[in-house]
Every structure is written in C-alpha cells, then in structure tokens.
Write a protein that holds these residues in place. Structure first.
Motif, short mmCIF file in Angstrom:
data_model
loop_
_atom_site.label_atom_id
_atom_site.label_comp_id
_atom_site.label_asym_id
_atom_site.label_seq_id
_atom_site.Cartn_x
_atom_site.Cartn_y
_atom_site.Cartn_z
N ALA A 1 -17.05 -4.71 -18.21
CA ALA A 1 -18.27 -5.36 -18.03
C ALA A 1 -18.17 -6.42 -19.38
O ALA A 1 -17.62 -6.08 -20.42
CB ALA A 1 -19.21 -4.61 -18.42
N PHE A 2 -18.66 -7.70 -19.01
CA PHE A 2 -18.74 -8.93 -20.21
C PHE A 2 -20.17 -9.08 -20.31
O PHE A 2 -21.14 -9.14 -19.48
CB PHE A 2 -18.25 -9.99 -19.61
N HIS A 3 -20.61 -9.69 -21.35
CA HIS A 3 -22.13 -10.17 -21.74
C HIS A 3 -22.51 -11.19 -20.84
O HIS A 3 -23.57 -11.02 -20.39
CB HIS A 3 -22.29 -10.48 -23.27
N THR A 4 -21.46 -11.87 -20.01
CA THR A 4 -21.89 -12.88 -19.32
C THR A 4 -22.11 -12.55 -18.06
O THR A 4 -22.38 -13.39 -16.68
CB THR A 4 -20.68 -13.87 -19.27
N MET B 1 0.81 -1.31 -0.08
CA MET B 1 -0.15 0.06 -0.02
C MET B 1 0.89 1.24 0.17
O MET B 1 0.59 2.25 -0.83
CB MET B 1 -0.80 0.08 1.29
N GLY B 2 1.72 1.25 1.08
CA GLY B 2 2.74 2.52 0.91
C GLY B 2 2.15 3.80 1.47
O GLY B 2 2.87 4.53 1.68
N GLU B 3 0.92 3.94 1.83
CA GLU B 3 0.16 4.87 2.49
C GLU B 3 -0.95 4.46 3.38
O GLU B 3 -1.47 3.09 3.37
CB GLU B 3 -0.20 5.68 1.49
N THR B 4 -1.60 5.19 4.21
CA THR B 4 -2.43 4.85 5.03
C THR B 4 -4.10 5.27 4.77
O THR B 4 -4.85 5.24 5.33
CB THR B 4 -2.28 5.37 6.39
N PHE B 5 -4.19 5.88 3.36
CA PHE B 5 -5.31 6.36 2.84
C PHE B 5 -5.26 6.48 1.46
O PHE B 5 -4.28 7.15 0.94
CB PHE B 5 -5.52 7.64 3.55
N ILE B 6 -6.46 6.03 0.72
CA ILE B 6 -6.36 6.38 -0.68
C ILE B 6 -7.99 7.12 -0.69
O ILE B 6 -8.78 6.24 -0.19
CB ILE B 6 -6.55 5.04 -1.51
N ALA B 7 -7.68 8.39 -1.38
CA ALA B 7 -8.80 9.31 -1.44
C ALA B 7 -9.80 8.55 -2.33
O ALA B 7 -9.89 7.80 -3.17
CB ALA B 7 -8.41 10.44 -1.92
N GLU B 8 -11.11 9.14 -1.93
CA GLU B 8 -12.36 8.67 -2.81
C GLU B 8 -12.09 9.08 -4.24
O GLU B 8 -11.63 9.92 -4.74
CB GLU B 8 -13.63 9.58 -2.30
N HIS B 9 -12.46 7.70 -4.97
CA HIS B 9 -12.49 7.85 -6.29
C HIS B 9 -13.33 6.74 -6.97
O HIS B 9 -14.05 6.08 -6.09
CB HIS B 9 -11.12 7.63 -6.88
N SER B 10 -13.40 6.70 -8.12
CA SER B 10 -14.25 5.52 -8.93
C SER B 10 -13.61 4.85 -10.10
O SER B 10 -12.59 5.68 -10.69
CB SER B 10 -15.87 5.95 -9.03
N HIS B 11 -14.08 3.83 -10.60
CA HIS B 11 -13.59 3.40 -11.86
C HIS B 11 -14.51 2.86 -12.95
O HIS B 11 -15.80 3.00 -12.44
CB HIS B 11 -12.66 2.10 -11.59
N LYS B 12 -14.34 3.02 -14.06
CA LYS B 12 -15.35 2.87 -14.93
C LYS B 12 -15.29 0.99 -15.24
O LYS B 12 -16.17 0.59 -15.76
CB LYS B 12 -14.93 3.17 -16.47
N LYS B 13 -14.27 0.09 -14.37
CA LYS B 13 -14.29 -1.09 -14.35
C LYS B 13 -14.62 -1.62 -13.00
O LYS B 13 -14.62 -0.80 -12.14
CB LYS B 13 -12.88 -1.62 -14.57
N SER C 1 -4.14 -15.52 -24.29
CA SER C 1 -3.91 -16.42 -23.29
C SER C 1 -4.01 -15.72 -21.82
O SER C 1 -4.93 -16.25 -21.04
CB SER C 1 -2.68 -17.13 -23.57
N LYS C 2 -3.29 -14.86 -21.65
CA LYS C 2 -3.48 -14.11 -20.55
C LYS C 2 -4.88 -13.51 -20.18
O LYS C 2 -5.52 -13.45 -19.26
CB LYS C 2 -2.43 -12.75 -20.41
N PHE C 3 -5.42 -12.99 -21.10
CA PHE C 3 -6.80 -12.40 -21.14
C PHE C 3 -7.79 -13.38 -20.99
O PHE C 3 -8.66 -13.29 -20.00
CB PHE C 3 -7.10 -11.60 -22.33
N ALA C 4 -7.91 -14.50 -21.47
CA ALA C 4 -8.47 -15.72 -20.95
C ALA C 4 -8.65 -16.14 -19.64
O ALA C 4 -9.57 -16.41 -18.95
CB ALA C 4 -8.29 -16.83 -22.06
N ILE C 5 -7.46 -16.06 -19.16
CA ILE C 5 -7.14 -16.79 -17.87
C ILE C 5 -7.77 -15.60 -16.79
O ILE C 5 -8.63 -16.09 -15.97
CB ILE C 5 -5.74 -17.02 -17.47
N ALA C 6 -7.54 -14.25 -17.25
CA ALA C 6 -7.87 -13.07 -16.25
C ALA C 6 -9.61 -13.09 -16.26
O ALA C 6 -9.98 -12.81 -15.47
CB ALA C 6 -7.20 -11.87 -16.55
N LYS C 7 -10.05 -13.49 -17.79
CA LYS C 7 -11.62 -13.32 -17.37
C LYS C 7 -12.06 -14.42 -16.80
O LYS C 7 -13.06 -14.24 -16.64
CB LYS C 7 -11.87 -13.30 -19.11
#
Length: 271
Positions: free
Chosen positions: A95-98, A29-41, A135-141
């Motif tokens: 997002a995935f259709h599944t 982590m390296g810090e004691t606080f991550i400020a409020e934020h959001s992601h599209k994922k 290959s990587k993407f299939a495993i991560a998905k």
C-alpha cells in the motif's frame, strides 16, 4: 528472460517476505490450477496464451486476452488457466499513501498499447524490488500509480455465486442450456416460480437482474468459444443463443467494449 514454470509456489512463500517491496514475477503457468490463497500486497495480473478464470468466495471472474485484473490485498482467490502454457505476468504492490479506492476493488480492465509496453518492460525483473533500489522501485511504483489513469473502463466480466439453493439450480440450468435463448417467462415456468418472485431472487441474491446475469453469462461463454475453440463468429453467436448476428455483435460490443470481429482480429497480438 526465459519464462520458467511456477514450480516453486513463490506466490505462497515469497511475495510477502518483505512488507515494503514490490514483487515481480513473469512465468509460464506450468499447472492448471493455483489453489485458493491471498497476499498482503495488491496484485496486478496479466496473462498471455490463453484465458484464465479467477475465483473468489463471492464471484467467478473471466480474464481474457489483452485485459488485466487487479486483486486487492487480503482477497482470497484461486486461479484456473485454460492450459499450463498460459504466461502470467504479476506485479505485487504494498500500500502507498497515494492509493485511491480504485485499489480496493477486484476488477478487470482492458490493456492499451502504452500499458502493454510498460508490462513488457517489467519482464526484465524477477523477485523483490526494494525501496533501496531507487531507480527500479520508482519505475515499478509508477506502474501502480498510472493504473487508475489508464483504466477508465471496467468490464463486467464476473458473475456472482448464488447462495440460495433454488437459484443455484436456476443458474446451473442456464449455464447448461446457453444455446437455447431461454426467456424469463420460460425460466419461471420451468422452475414453477412466479416471474415477480424470480426477479426479486436475482436482484436480492446477485444484485443484478435476470437479463443482466444472462447476458454476461452468454458473453463470457462467447469469449471462451472465440479464444479456446476458435469458432467462426456466426457459429459462436448460435452457440450462445443468438439467431441474429447483428444483435450478438451489438451485445458483445456493449459488454466487452469491442465488436467480436475486432476482438478476433486483435486477440492474437499477445497469444
């Protein structure tokens, strides 16, 4: 890989750089606080080496060892670890259709040995994984796809924030007297409010009863004491208002899913 510090604020600048990629990041982590934020994922977050509080505008979540939290896309949140040495393992998914409605809710789930192995397998990846890296993407998905299958038990390790001013004072009162085993009747008398009105206030504002709120508050406090202060289970029970160890153990098991003795035995596996 060697875990590096969160000095580049990647979560603010890189996660959403490519709409169709899966973003992977493991780091101290390296810090004691991550400020409020959001992601599209959507975000899968697993931690080691301490506990983490995650706050959204509606609730405060407690993420203990051997559990993960799923944060849907667009949910604003801040992260508060118990120390800068906490290791955070993140996977951010488009997002995935599944996708099912499982991915629409913020929830905390226990992690089994299979999922831990999968998490540690992703430790070799950093940054964006694009669909062209088949290959990587299939495993991560596949990692995302199996989450609903291996996450059957969501844990109520969250407490909503009251908006009602009097209820704010009431829950603050409970939080600061966690060792006193305050009854519903005592609480109503302390705040000069009828038991009927108080019951309605909890249900309307927090969507749970007083006993549900108070029990979760005490169990979250117990988890923190077991992890941070490394107290004996008997002492933890007393510190959260339980004079009976069997009652405390049974309640802990009902809320957390394991008995405190099992939790203490297992909590060091990835700390």
């Amino acid at each position: 890989m060697d875990n590096k510090l969160y000095v580049d604020k990647y979560y603010m600048t890189e996660v959403d750089s490519f709409a169709d990629s899966i973003y992977c990041h493991h780091a101290v982590m390296g810090e004691t606080f991550i400020a409020e934020h959001s992601h599209k994922k959507g975000q899968f977050l697993y931690t080691e080496g301490g506990i983490v509080f995650l706050k959204t505008p509606e609730k405060s979540y407690f993420l203990p060892a051997r559990h993960y939290i799923w944060i849907p896309a667009g949910i604003r949140h801040s992260i508060h670890p118990s120390s800068p040495q906490v290791i955070m393992r993140n996977l951010y998914f488009p997002a995935f259709h599944t996708d099912t409605d499982f991915f629409d809710r913020v929830n905390i789930y226990p992690v089994n040995d299979f999922l831990i192995e999968f998490i540690m397998f992703t430790n070799r990846w950093t940054g964006n994984i694009s669909p062209t890296e088949a290959s990587k993407f299939a495993i991560a998905k596949a990692f995302k796809l199996i989450l609903p299958e291996v996450s059957n038990t969501e844990l109520p390790l969250a407490l909503p924030y009251p908006k009602h001013e009097k209820l704010k004072d009431i829950v603050n009162y409970l939080d600061h007297r966690i060792d006193e085993n305050i009854s519903f009747k005592m609480l109503a008398q302390e705040f000069d409010i009828s038991e009927r009105t108080l019951a309605r206030l909890f249900q309307r504002e927090l969507n749970m009863s007083f006993i549900q709120y108070y029990t979760i508050l005490r169990m979250l406090s117990a988890l923190k004491l077991l992890l941070d202060e490394k107290l004996h289970i008997n002492e933890v029970a007393l510190r959260v208002g339980y004079s009976s160890l069997p009652t405390f153990s049974n309640t802990f098991n009902k809320i957390i899913g394991v008995r405190p003795s099992e939790y203490v035995k297992n909590k060091n596996l990835l700390l």
